[in-house]
Design an enzyme around this catalytic site. Structure first.
Site, PDB file in Angstrom:
ATOM      1  CE  LYS A  67      -4.169   1.868   0.716  1.00 43.20           C
ATOM      2  NZ  LYS A  67      -3.932   2.766  -0.417  1.00 43.20           N
ATOM      3  CE  LYS A  91       3.645   6.510   6.826  1.00 43.73           C
ATOM      4  NZ  LYS A  91       3.414   7.526   5.783  1.00 43.73           N
ATOM      5  CE  LYS A 103       4.396   7.752  -1.095  1.00 51.90           C
ATOM      6  NZ  LYS A 103       3.616   7.966   0.155  1.00 51.90           N
ATOM      7  CB  THR A 187      -2.856  12.731   6.297  1.00 52.87           C
ATOM      8  OG1 THR A 187      -3.059  11.715   5.308  1.00 52.87           O
ATOM      9  CG2 THR A 187      -1.385  12.838   6.622  1.00 52.87           C
ATOM     10  CG  ASN A 218      -4.787  15.909   1.954  1.00 53.13           C
ATOM     11  OD1 ASN A 218      -4.468  15.435   3.051  1.00 53.13           O
ATOM     12  ND2 ASN A 218      -5.933  15.613   1.387  1.00 53.13           N
ATOM     13  CB  SER A 351      -5.869   4.393   2.535  1.00 53.09           C
ATOM     14  OG  SER A 351      -5.760   5.542   1.733  1.00 53.09           O
TER      15      SER A 351
HETATM   16  P1  NAD Z   1       0.032  18.344  -1.316  1.00 52.82           P
HETATM   17  O1  NAD Z   1       0.545  18.241  -2.697  1.00 52.82           O
HETATM   18  O2  NAD Z   1      -1.418  18.372  -1.085  1.00 52.82           O
HETATM   19  O3  NAD Z   1       0.671  19.631  -0.601  1.00 52.82           O
HETATM   20  C1  NAD Z   1       2.036  19.874  -0.517  1.00 52.82           C
HETATM   21  C2  NAD Z   1       2.223  21.256   0.093  1.00 52.82           C
HETATM   22  O4  NAD Z   1       3.591  21.485   0.363  1.00 52.82           O
HETATM   23  C3  NAD Z   1       1.756  22.382  -0.813  1.00 52.82           C
HETATM   24  O5  NAD Z   1       1.168  23.405  -0.040  1.00 52.82           O
HETATM   25  C4  NAD Z   1       3.079  22.884  -1.401  1.00 52.82           C
HETATM   26  O6  NAD Z   1       2.999  24.253  -1.826  1.00 52.82           O
HETATM   27  C5  NAD Z   1       3.972  22.725  -0.207  1.00 52.82           C
HETATM   28  N1  NAD Z   1       5.393  22.677  -0.524  1.00 52.82           N
HETATM   29  C6  NAD Z   1       5.992  22.051  -1.549  1.00 52.82           C
HETATM   30  N2  NAD Z   1       7.307  22.279  -1.491  1.00 52.82           N
HETATM   31  C7  NAD Z   1       7.530  23.035  -0.393  1.00 52.82           C
HETATM   32  C8  NAD Z   1       8.670  23.597   0.223  1.00 52.82           C
HETATM   33  N3  NAD Z   1       9.893  23.444  -0.314  1.00 52.82           N
HETATM   34  N4  NAD Z   1       8.518  24.299   1.357  1.00 52.82           N
HETATM   35  C9  NAD Z   1       7.302  24.474   1.892  1.00 52.82           C
HETATM   36  N5  NAD Z   1       6.183  23.983   1.367  1.00 52.82           N
HETATM   37  C10 NAD Z   1       6.307  23.278   0.235  1.00 52.82           C
HETATM   38  O7  NAD Z   1       0.731  17.153  -0.530  1.00 52.82           O
HETATM   39  P2  NAD Z   1       0.223  16.418   0.774  1.00 52.82           P
HETATM   40  O8  NAD Z   1      -0.585  15.260   0.364  1.00 52.82           O
HETATM   41  O9  NAD Z   1      -0.289  17.406   1.738  1.00 52.82           O
HETATM   42  O10 NAD Z   1       1.614  15.832   1.293  1.00 52.82           O
HETATM   43  C11 NAD Z   1       2.503  16.600   2.090  1.00 52.82           C
HETATM   44  C12 NAD Z   1       3.428  15.653   2.816  1.00 52.82           C
HETATM   45  O11 NAD Z   1       2.625  14.783   3.626  1.00 52.82           O
HETATM   46  C13 NAD Z   1       4.258  14.751   1.930  1.00 52.82           C
HETATM   47  O12 NAD Z   1       5.511  14.503   2.538  1.00 52.82           O
HETATM   48  C14 NAD Z   1       3.452  13.467   1.881  1.00 52.82           C
HETATM   49  O13 NAD Z   1       4.252  12.344   1.564  1.00 52.82           O
HETATM   50  C15 NAD Z   1       2.949  13.434   3.307  1.00 52.82           C
HETATM   51  N6  NAD Z   1       1.770  12.589   3.484  1.00 52.82           N
HETATM   52  C16 NAD Z   1       0.597  12.854   2.846  1.00 52.82           C
HETATM   53  C17 NAD Z   1      -0.493  12.002   3.027  1.00 52.82           C
HETATM   54  C18 NAD Z   1      -1.806  12.265   2.380  1.00 52.82           C
HETATM   55  O14 NAD Z   1      -2.768  11.535   2.675  1.00 52.82           O
HETATM   56  N7  NAD Z   1      -1.956  13.272   1.551  1.00 52.82           N
HETATM   57  C19 NAD Z   1      -0.368  10.880   3.854  1.00 52.82           C
HETATM   58  C20 NAD Z   1       0.837  10.646   4.515  1.00 52.82           C
HETATM   59  C21 NAD Z   1       1.902  11.513   4.315  1.00 52.82           C
END
Ligand code: NAD
Length: 417
Positions: A67, A91, A103, A187, A218, A351
């Site tokens: 996953k 995780k 991934k 998340t 997100n 999920s």
């Molecule tokens: P997303 O694409 O929805 O948002 C990413 C955000 O980070 C955006 O606001 C973007 O502008 C910002 N960003 C990008 N580069 C940046 C930088 N250099 N400095 C500051 N901000 C920056 O992504 P997401 O789904 O929110 O994921 C964010 C993190 O959370 C990732 O590491 C992802 O692997 C992790 N994550 C997400 C989920 C999920 O369900 N979406 C689950 C587990 C982990």
């Protein structure tokens, strides 16, 4: 840039210092099980053909089908996907859901593409990897720069290839089309539950707690809004452009609605919040707050800036935001890090709920989802906290100890000829 997968393996080595595992286990956990690397040909809106490099990695499937999300980013590479698939394995084992880790990634800058082009890239990814994924083998989900709409296109492409309705192929779909209630905020909600439990342990109230959140996608935007609504003072938020800071606190929901309406970067929105100023992402990380939540991307807290971090608690919503060198510096400073594999596990947990609901064809209400998520995350949080205290290790190592033990017992039980 240091290898992210190397960082992950260093974390694993730290866990081995406190855990006896067989040589077989070390051999198996030292590398992924399998990977595909392919190129997606896409007809662009201007009529030209462009190819996009893509990856999907299954790290380990001893505890169940693999996953993990699919990341669309110009910077994504095999090393990054390897590390992320490894953390997915840790995780899932930590929160005790029956999945292994995977991934995927596509090297693409979605900001440069039209919606129609993003749809063709998404469908192309599924055509390239359909044989490698499936509800009983490997179940993808969203990650950075992928969302419910992209999951829907991918789901539709998979159904077309298989000639069957297979909603359990992918999670994070829109609710109207087989998605789960609560998945979009899951998340952040998991991270929020960790913060809530931590506050109880430390006898602290939200009103007296200042928080900074890096990343406003997100994970970050939902967390900032939840914290604000629960009475925490969210003093800073940021996106890739930079951020906004106000000592008296911001209203993240208000700023999100303006950001969406005006389609502008956050740093340009300081004038929409009283007494706020624009700041850089580097400044945000070094603010004097009680809790710092990196929710953007990996390698944000490094040996270069770890010494300047003033927060006493770091809650990692992003995957891999703190390097092992920074971990050591922060540990010496007495900073408590709630590690990514715990703090952001709410996403994969819901999920899992979505996958279960898709297979049952029976859908749960939001209240049931929140209650079940709360139970799983709260239990994992306290178990990790207990191991941390008992073994005198960091919370990250404590999380790894629990997970590696689980995966190791499955590897040993299965054995290999
Ligand atoms: P997303 O694409 O929805 O948002 C990413 C955000 O980070 C955006 O606001 C973007 O502008 C910002 N960003 C990008 N580069 C940046 C930088 N250099 N400095 C500051 N901000 C920056 O992504 P997401 O789904 O929110 O994921 C964010 C993190 O959370 C990732 O590491 C992802 O692997 C992790 N994550 C997400 C989920 C999920 O369900 N979406 C689950 C587990 C982990």
């Amino acid at each position: 840039m240091a290898s992210l997968f190397n960082n992950a393996l260093q974390q694993l080595d730290k866990a081995y210092e406190h855990l006896k595992v067989s040589k077989d286990v070390k051999e198996i956990l030292g590398s992924p099980k399998e990977a595909i690397h392919f190129w997606i040909p896409v007809r662009m809106d201007n009529g030209e053909l462009q190819t996009f490099e893509a990856f999907r990695i299954h790290y380990n499937d001893h505890l169940g089908p693999t996953k993990g999300g699919i990341r669309f980013s110009p910077a994504v590479c095999l090393d990054e996907v390897e590390a992320l698939s490894f953390w997915m394995m840790i995780k899932c084992a930590l929160v005790d859901i029956p999945f292994g880790g995977a991934k995927g990634g596509v090297v693409v800058d979605t900001k440069q593409l039209s919606q129609a082009e993003i749809e063709r890239v998404s469908r192309g990814f599924v055509r390239g990897a359909a044989g490698f994924m499936g509800p009983d083998r490997d179940i993808p989900a969203p990650d950075m720069y992928t969302n419910a709409k992209i999951m829907l296109w991918m789901s539709d492409e998979y159904n077309t290839i298989r000639g069957k309705y297979k909603p359990a192929f992918i999670t994070g779909k829109p609710v109207a089309l087989g998605g789960s209630l609560g998945r979009d905020s899951a998340t952040a909600r998991g991270g929020f539950f960790c913060i809530r439990e931590l506050m109880k342990l430390k006898n602290k109230t939200p009103e007296k707690t200042k928080v900074a959140v890096q990343g406003f996608g997100n994970a970050g935007s939902h967390l900032a809004i939840m914290l604000h609504e629960a009475g925490y003072t969210v003093t800073a938020i940021s996106d890739s452009s930079g951020g906004v800071h106000c000592e008296e606190g911001l209203d993240p929901k208000h700023l999100l609605s303006i950001k969406k309406k005006e389609k502008k970067p956050l740093k340009s929105l300081a004038s929409h919040a009283p007494n706020a100023r624009a700041i850089t992402n580097e400044q945000l990380l070094e603010l004097k707050v009680d809790i710092l939540c990196p929710a953007a991307m990996e390698n944000q807290i490094t040996k270069e800036n770890a010494g300047k971090i003033k927060a006493q608690i770091i809650v990692e919503l992003a995957n891999g935001p703190t390097t092992p060198n920074a971990d050591e510096i922060l540990e010496k400073k007495g900073v408590l890090i709630v590690p990514d594999v715990l703090a952001n596990a709410g996403g994969v947990t819901v999920s899992y709920f979505e996958w279960v609901q898709n297979r049952e064809g029976y859908y749960w209400d939001e209240d049931m989802i929140d209650r079940r998520l709360d139970k799983i995350i709260t239990k994992a949080f306290h178990r990790t906290n207990d191991v941390m205290k008992e073994k005198g290790v960091t919370m990250r190592t404590a999380a790894f100890l629990t997970s590696v033990k689980r995966v190791a017992s499955a590897i040993d039980a299965k054995g290999l000829i």
